[in-house]
Design a protein around this motif. Structure first.
Motif, short mmCIF file in Angstrom:
data_model
loop_
_atom_site.label_atom_id
_atom_site.label_comp_id
_atom_site.label_asym_id
_atom_site.label_seq_id
_atom_site.Cartn_x
_atom_site.Cartn_y
_atom_site.Cartn_z
N TRP A 146 0.85 -1.28 -0.03
CA TRP A 146 0.01 -0.22 -0.10
C TRP A 146 0.91 1.24 -0.10
CZ3 TRP A 146 -5.02 -0.21 -0.88
CH2 TRP A 146 -5.76 -1.53 -0.58
N PHE A 147 0.52 2.18 -0.83
CA PHE A 147 1.23 3.38 -0.78
C PHE A 147 0.35 4.43 -0.72
CE2 PHE A 147 3.76 0.51 -3.11
CZ PHE A 147 4.96 0.74 -2.59
N THR A 148 0.69 5.77 0.00
CA THR A 148 0.12 6.96 0.10
C THR A 148 -0.27 7.61 -1.38
OG1 THR A 148 1.54 8.38 0.51
CG2 THR A 148 0.47 7.34 2.34
N ARG A 149 -1.11 8.60 -1.61
CA ARG A 149 -0.92 9.40 -2.81
C ARG A 149 0.25 9.96 -3.00
NH1 ARG A 149 -5.25 12.31 -6.01
NH2 ARG A 149 -6.80 10.99 -4.53
N THR A 150 0.79 10.64 -1.78
CA THR A 150 2.12 11.26 -2.04
C THR A 150 3.25 10.39 -2.30
OG1 THR A 150 1.27 12.86 -0.31
CG2 THR A 150 3.57 12.84 -0.66
N GLU A 151 3.16 9.27 -1.93
CA GLU A 151 4.31 8.26 -2.19
C GLU A 151 4.01 7.75 -3.64
OE1 GLU A 151 5.23 6.02 1.99
OE2 GLU A 151 3.13 5.41 0.69
N LEU A 152 2.98 7.54 -4.20
CA LEU A 152 2.61 7.15 -5.33
C LEU A 152 3.26 8.27 -6.31
CD1 LEU A 152 -0.28 5.10 -6.37
CD2 LEU A 152 0.60 6.75 -7.95
N GLU A 153 2.86 9.53 -6.11
CA GLU A 153 3.18 10.52 -7.08
C GLU A 153 4.51 10.64 -7.22
OE1 GLU A 153 0.23 13.71 -6.26
OE2 GLU A 153 -1.10 12.73 -7.23
N ARG A 154 5.23 10.75 -6.03
CA ARG A 154 6.69 10.74 -5.98
C ARG A 154 7.37 9.46 -6.71
NH1 ARG A 154 10.13 7.77 -3.77
NH2 ARG A 154 8.75 6.70 -2.25
N MET A 155 6.83 8.59 -6.85
CA MET A 155 7.34 7.23 -7.57
C MET A 155 7.32 7.51 -8.87
SD MET A 155 5.94 4.37 -4.78
CE MET A 155 6.50 2.93 -5.95
N ILE A 156 6.09 8.08 -9.29
CA ILE A 156 5.96 8.46 -10.72
C ILE A 156 7.02 9.54 -11.11
CG2 ILE A 156 4.42 9.52 -12.45
CD1 ILE A 156 1.98 7.93 -11.04
N ARG A 157 6.98 10.47 -10.34
CA ARG A 157 7.99 11.74 -10.71
C ARG A 157 9.57 10.96 -10.89
NH1 ARG A 157 4.44 14.60 -7.61
NH2 ARG A 157 5.80 14.59 -5.92
N GLY A 158 9.77 10.27 -9.81
CA GLY A 158 11.25 9.68 -9.83
C GLY A 158 11.68 8.37 -10.56
N GLY A 159 10.58 8.00 -11.40
CA GLY A 159 10.98 7.24 -12.31
C GLY A 159 10.74 5.59 -11.56
N GLU A 160 10.48 5.56 -10.35
CA GLU A 160 10.10 3.97 -9.93
C GLU A 160 8.86 3.33 -10.53
OE1 GLU A 160 10.76 3.69 -5.37
OE2 GLU A 160 10.86 5.77 -5.59
N ILE A 161 7.99 4.27 -11.02
CA ILE A 161 6.77 3.84 -11.57
C ILE A 161 7.04 4.47 -13.08
CG2 ILE A 161 4.36 3.88 -11.97
CD1 ILE A 161 4.02 4.11 -9.03
N THR A 162 6.99 3.44 -13.91
CA THR A 162 7.21 3.85 -15.40
C THR A 162 6.29 3.17 -16.20
OG1 THR A 162 9.07 2.45 -15.79
CG2 THR A 162 9.84 4.41 -15.07
N ASP A 163 5.58 2.22 -15.80
CA ASP A 163 4.50 1.66 -16.68
C ASP A 163 3.36 2.51 -17.17
OD1 ASP A 163 3.05 -0.66 -17.39
OD2 ASP A 163 1.49 -0.10 -16.13
N ALA A 164 3.27 2.79 -18.42
CA ALA A 164 2.50 3.61 -19.25
C ALA A 164 1.14 3.48 -18.74
CB ALA A 164 2.64 3.56 -20.75
N GLN A 165 0.46 2.24 -18.46
CA GLN A 165 -0.81 1.91 -18.23
C GLN A 165 -1.16 2.50 -16.85
OE1 GLN A 165 0.24 0.73 -21.49
NE2 GLN A 165 0.95 -0.97 -20.21
N THR A 166 -0.16 2.29 -16.10
CA THR A 166 -0.47 2.79 -14.52
C THR A 166 -0.44 4.24 -14.59
OG1 THR A 166 0.45 0.88 -13.43
CG2 THR A 166 0.67 2.91 -12.25
N ILE A 167 0.43 4.91 -15.00
CA ILE A 167 0.37 6.46 -15.26
C ILE A 167 -0.89 7.04 -15.85
CG2 ILE A 167 1.73 8.56 -16.27
CD1 ILE A 167 4.45 6.70 -15.70
N ALA A 168 -1.27 6.26 -16.87
CA ALA A 168 -2.55 6.76 -17.46
C ALA A 168 -3.51 6.56 -16.78
CB ALA A 168 -2.50 6.12 -19.00
N ALA A 169 -3.62 5.37 -15.86
CA ALA A 169 -4.69 5.19 -15.20
C ALA A 169 -4.89 6.05 -13.92
CB ALA A 169 -4.77 3.88 -14.45
N TRP A 170 -3.60 6.69 -13.56
CA TRP A 170 -3.49 7.55 -12.46
C TRP A 170 -4.23 9.03 -13.01
CZ3 TRP A 170 -3.35 7.48 -7.54
CH2 TRP A 170 -3.09 8.39 -6.88
N THR A 171 -3.92 9.23 -14.20
CA THR A 171 -4.62 10.36 -14.82
C THR A 171 -6.02 10.30 -14.92
OG1 THR A 171 -2.56 10.85 -16.05
CG2 THR A 171 -4.59 11.82 -17.02
N LEU A 172 -6.54 9.18 -15.29
CA LEU A 172 -7.99 8.79 -15.28
C LEU A 172 -8.53 9.10 -13.90
CD1 LEU A 172 -8.44 5.96 -17.78
CD2 LEU A 172 -9.15 8.20 -18.29
#
Length: 178
Positions: A146-172
């Motif tokens: 489990w991750f907080t919103r802040t942690e998840l967004e930090r992981m996206i910005r920091g390149g720990e999450i790079t899966d395009a579907q995950t990032i697009a789903a977060w936008t949705l």
């Protein structure tokens, strides 16, 4: 609007998860060409939220040679008749052990429309209960957390999450919350 027409097709490769085909095509100007297409079954991606945290799974992605965090997602090649909601419930249970009393469809994603026919649905899962996961053999190295919103967004910005579907789903999800 003029479209590209398929003249012929031939299967180049097939396994349980995908088919690679090569299509002879005719363009709008009547010139001929070849198009390679990766056909994959429909998938579902699930954003599981318990109110303050979001569930991610981590697994080794062989083509990248890296472990990656992403939202639970997947296909059911032997069960293409499953409705998107059923597929989402199955993927969530399989990868995390979670069951959702509330499942909201957020939108649809095309994985790589320039080379693949695969389309997927994104869902928000809430009112969760925990249970045992039912991972496939190929997912034996998978972990979930489990991750907080802040942690998840930090992981996206920091390149720990790079899966395009995950990032697009977060936008949705962000658009849904507006």
């Amino acid at each position: 609007m003029p479209v590209i027409h398929q003249v012929s097709t031939r299967e180049v490769y097939r396994n349980n998860w995908m088919t690679l085909r090569e299509d002879a095509i005719r363009r709008p100007d009547d010139s001929d060409g070849i198009y390679a297409v990766v056909d994959r079954p429909r998938y579902a991606l699930v954003i599981a939220c318990n109110g303050t945290h979001y569930q991610l799974v981590e697994q080794f992605r062989y083509p990248l040679g890296l472990r990656r965090w992403e939202f639970p997602q997947g296909t059911a090649p032997g069960q293409v008749e499953l409705e998107p909601e059923q597929l989402a419930e199955r993927e969530l249970r399989e990868e995390t052990g979670l069951r959702a009393a509330n499942l909201v469809r957020l939108g649809q994603l095309d994985v790589a429309p320039g080379m693949s026919s695969q389309r997927g649905w994104v869902f928000l899962a809430t009112e969760l209960t925990e249970g045992d996961h039912e991972r496939e053999h190929e997912e034996q190295d998978m972990h979930s957390a489990w991750f907080t919103r802040t942690e998840l967004e930090r992981m996206i910005r920091g390149g720990e999450i790079t899966d395009a579907q995950t990032i697009a789903a977060w936008t949705l999800l962000l658009l849904h919350e507006r």
